[in-house]
Design a protein around this motif. Structure first.
Motif, short mmCIF file in Angstrom:
data_model
loop_
_atom_site.label_atom_id
_atom_site.label_comp_id
_atom_site.label_asym_id
_atom_site.label_seq_id
_atom_site.Cartn_x
_atom_site.Cartn_y
_atom_site.Cartn_z
N SER A 1 -42.88 11.31 -7.94
CA SER A 1 -41.49 10.92 -7.70
C SER A 1 -41.39 9.53 -7.09
O SER A 1 -40.50 8.74 -7.44
CB SER A 1 -40.81 11.94 -6.78
OG SER A 1 -41.40 11.94 -5.51
N ILE A 2 -42.30 9.21 -6.18
CA ILE A 2 -42.27 7.88 -5.54
C ILE A 2 -42.58 6.80 -6.56
O ILE A 2 -41.92 5.75 -6.61
CB ILE A 2 -43.28 7.84 -4.37
CG1 ILE A 2 -42.88 8.86 -3.30
CG2 ILE A 2 -43.36 6.44 -3.77
CD1 ILE A 2 -43.90 9.01 -2.18
N VAL A 3 -43.59 7.03 -7.41
CA VAL A 3 -43.94 6.07 -8.45
C VAL A 3 -42.77 5.89 -9.42
O VAL A 3 -42.47 4.77 -9.86
CB VAL A 3 -45.21 6.51 -9.21
CG1 VAL A 3 -45.44 5.65 -10.44
CG2 VAL A 3 -46.42 6.44 -8.28
N ALA A 4 -42.10 6.99 -9.76
CA ALA A 4 -40.95 6.90 -10.67
C ALA A 4 -39.85 6.02 -10.09
O ALA A 4 -39.25 5.20 -10.79
CB ALA A 4 -40.41 8.30 -10.97
N ASP A 5 -39.57 6.17 -8.79
CA ASP A 5 -38.55 5.34 -8.14
C ASP A 5 -38.93 3.86 -8.18
O ASP A 5 -38.11 2.99 -8.49
CB ASP A 5 -38.37 5.78 -6.69
CG ASP A 5 -37.68 7.12 -6.57
OD1 ASP A 5 -37.78 7.75 -5.51
OD2 ASP A 5 -37.04 7.55 -7.55
N GLU A 6 -40.19 3.55 -7.83
CA GLU A 6 -40.62 2.15 -7.80
C GLU A 6 -40.69 1.55 -9.21
O GLU A 6 -40.41 0.37 -9.41
CB GLU A 6 -41.99 2.04 -7.12
CG GLU A 6 -41.97 2.37 -5.63
CD GLU A 6 -41.11 1.41 -4.82
OE1 GLU A 6 -40.95 0.25 -5.23
OE2 GLU A 6 -40.58 1.83 -3.77
N MET A 7 -41.07 2.37 -10.20
CA MET A 7 -41.07 1.89 -11.59
C MET A 7 -39.67 1.55 -12.05
O MET A 7 -39.45 0.58 -12.78
CB MET A 7 -41.69 2.94 -12.52
CG MET A 7 -43.21 2.89 -12.60
SD MET A 7 -43.82 1.30 -13.26
CE MET A 7 -43.00 1.26 -14.85
N ALA A 8 -38.69 2.35 -11.63
CA ALA A 8 -37.30 2.06 -11.98
C ALA A 8 -36.86 0.73 -11.38
O ALA A 8 -36.17 -0.06 -12.03
CB ALA A 8 -36.39 3.20 -11.49
N ILE A 9 -37.27 0.47 -10.13
CA ILE A 9 -36.93 -0.81 -9.49
C ILE A 9 -37.61 -1.97 -10.22
O ILE A 9 -37.00 -3.01 -10.49
CB ILE A 9 -37.35 -0.78 -8.01
CG1 ILE A 9 -36.54 0.25 -7.24
CG2 ILE A 9 -37.18 -2.16 -7.37
CD1 ILE A 9 -37.00 0.47 -5.82
N LEU A 10 -38.89 -1.80 -10.57
CA LEU A 10 -39.63 -2.83 -11.28
C LEU A 10 -38.96 -3.17 -12.61
O LEU A 10 -38.74 -4.34 -12.94
CB LEU A 10 -41.07 -2.36 -11.52
CG LEU A 10 -41.96 -3.26 -12.39
CD1 LEU A 10 -42.17 -4.62 -11.73
CD2 LEU A 10 -43.31 -2.59 -12.65
N THR A 11 -38.61 -2.15 -13.38
CA THR A 11 -37.97 -2.37 -14.68
C THR A 11 -36.63 -3.06 -14.52
O THR A 11 -36.30 -3.99 -15.26
CB THR A 11 -37.80 -1.02 -15.40
OG1 THR A 11 -39.07 -0.39 -15.55
CG2 THR A 11 -37.18 -1.22 -16.77
#
Length: 402
Positions: free
Chosen positions: A199-209
């Motif tokens: 879940s944490i990686v998913a949140d940060e990936m969304a910010i990166l994108t």
């Protein structure tokens, strides 16, 4: 095993902000921007931008949109609905882009055998144990029965800090990927075994994108503007060439008229008209030259804006990287302090006495949750995730009489 499986199914988690379903008292930050094709610029809708609260009826009141349903929807669904409503109601050629982010989750509540029961602000990743820590730990009973409150508080604080440590490590990996202009990042090895990692990686990936998409769109807009200006310069240069030909022809005609005027065969008025025509044509050439210079200045400015945009992005990422590293170091120091407090609580606090035994009184936990308008009570444990709006019940488990 069957009890654990039923508990995992009964208490859902939301892996990312986009999966969270809104409810009454949730606070949202809404921002609307519109790309104006003709001017080639972005425009913020300041009349709409701001913080909004989902009302008791589960609706949002947004300017130019009015009351709109929000309860049960994700932030992405609300953002799409706002953009569509604004385009439809205001008859806009381009749909405005709406961004909806969580400003504050609706609170959770805790009651029963805790030091300070009541209402508290919700934070992502909250568990029953963390909620107990926020509420001051286990309450001391009137008859002198003591729980190991110091240990529970220290463990709760430790869990909160450990969660923060994982998030900071993943955030650092995301920032480093942005600095290297990579579309994704690898899971940091030091937190690879953490159960909350997906879940944490998913949140940060969304910010990166989102950050990369935003930068790409702004740079593309500046490139399109430069291409448009270059086309305008080429058109003006062609006009100058054509205009210069007309000047040359007019000068040839003037030379012919001048010789005739000297012989008295042409009136002076015609000579003056030819001279005026040449002056007008040359004036238009100067205007074209000025327009070309203006366009070239605009191209230079767009080029500089693109450089400034990338420099600002890099500077922001460097500052975020530095701040994240500082926060991570501080969190590690606090974790070491909490480890020491836990060790002290274990070694220095005697176990509570009950009925002549050394057994610690056990606690039972339950969550009262509203799902689809229906209230249900769910058995829970210390690691059970808590959702916004939940009521946590903390009770003493019945003790066997010796």
């Amino acid at each position: 095993m069957a009890t654990c499986l039923a508990l995992a199914l009964a208490v859902p988690q939301f892996a990312a902000a986009d999966e969270y379903r809104l409810g009454s008292q949730d606070k949202l930050t809404i921002r609307v921007a519109e790309w104006q094709t003709v001017e080639g610029t972005f425009r913020d809708w300041t009349a709409v931008n701001g913080e909004y609260t989902v009302g008791p009826a589960g609706t949002l009141s947004v300017p130019f949109v009015g009351e709109m349903p929000a309860s049960g929807k994700t932030t992405a669904e609300v953002a799409a609905a706002i953009g569509q409503a604004l385009q439809r109601k205001l008859a806009l050629a381009d749909r405005p882009e709406a961004s909806v982010e969580m400003a504050q989750y609706r609170p959770f509540y805790i009651s029963g055998e805790v030091q300070t029961p009541g209402q508290y602000p919700y934070v992502p990743g909250l568990t029953v144990l963390k909620a107990m820590s926020i509420a001051g730990g286990v309450r001391r009973s009137p008859d002198g029965q003591r729980y190991d409150r110091d240990l529970i508080n220290a463990k709760g604080d430790f869990d909160v800090l450990d969660d923060q440590r994982v998030r900071l490590i993943v955030r650092r990996a995301r920032i480093e990927a942005e600095q290297a202009d990579k579309p994704s990042f690898d899971t940091p090895k030091e937190v690879a075994d953490d159960p909350k990692l997906p879940s944490i990686v998913a949140d940060e990936m969304a910010i990166l994108t989102a950050d990369q998409k935003k930068l790409k769109l702004r740079l593309q807009a500046l490139d399109d503007l430069k291409t448009l200006l270059q086309s305008e310069i080429e058109s003006l240069q062609k006009k100058i060439v054509n205009q210069q030909r007309q000047v040359d022809l007019a000068k040839e005609q003037l030379n012919g008229i001048g010789s005739l005027a000297q012989k008295g065969l042409v009136v002076n008025t015609r000579l003056l008209n030819s001279q005026q025509t040449i002056a007008d044509l040359e004036g238009q050439i100067l205007d074209y030259d000025t327009a070309i210079l203006t366009a070239k200045q605009a191209i230079s400015k767009a080029t500089q804006d693109a450089i400034d945009l990338e420099n600002s992005q890099n500077a922001g990422l460097a500052a975020d990287r530095q701040q994240t590293e500082a926060d991570l170091n501080q969190t590690m120091l606090k974790l070491d302090m909490q480890r020491g407090l836990m060790s002290e609580a274990i070694s220095g606090n005697p176990s509570a006495q009950m009925n002549g035994t050394n057994e610690e009184p056990a606690l039972t936990f339950a969550l009262v949750r509203v799902v689809d308008g229906k209230t249900s009570e769910i058995a829970a444990g210390e690691d059970t995730p808590v959702l916004p709006g939940d009521v946590i019940k903390v009770k003493l488990a019945p003790m066997a009489i010796q």
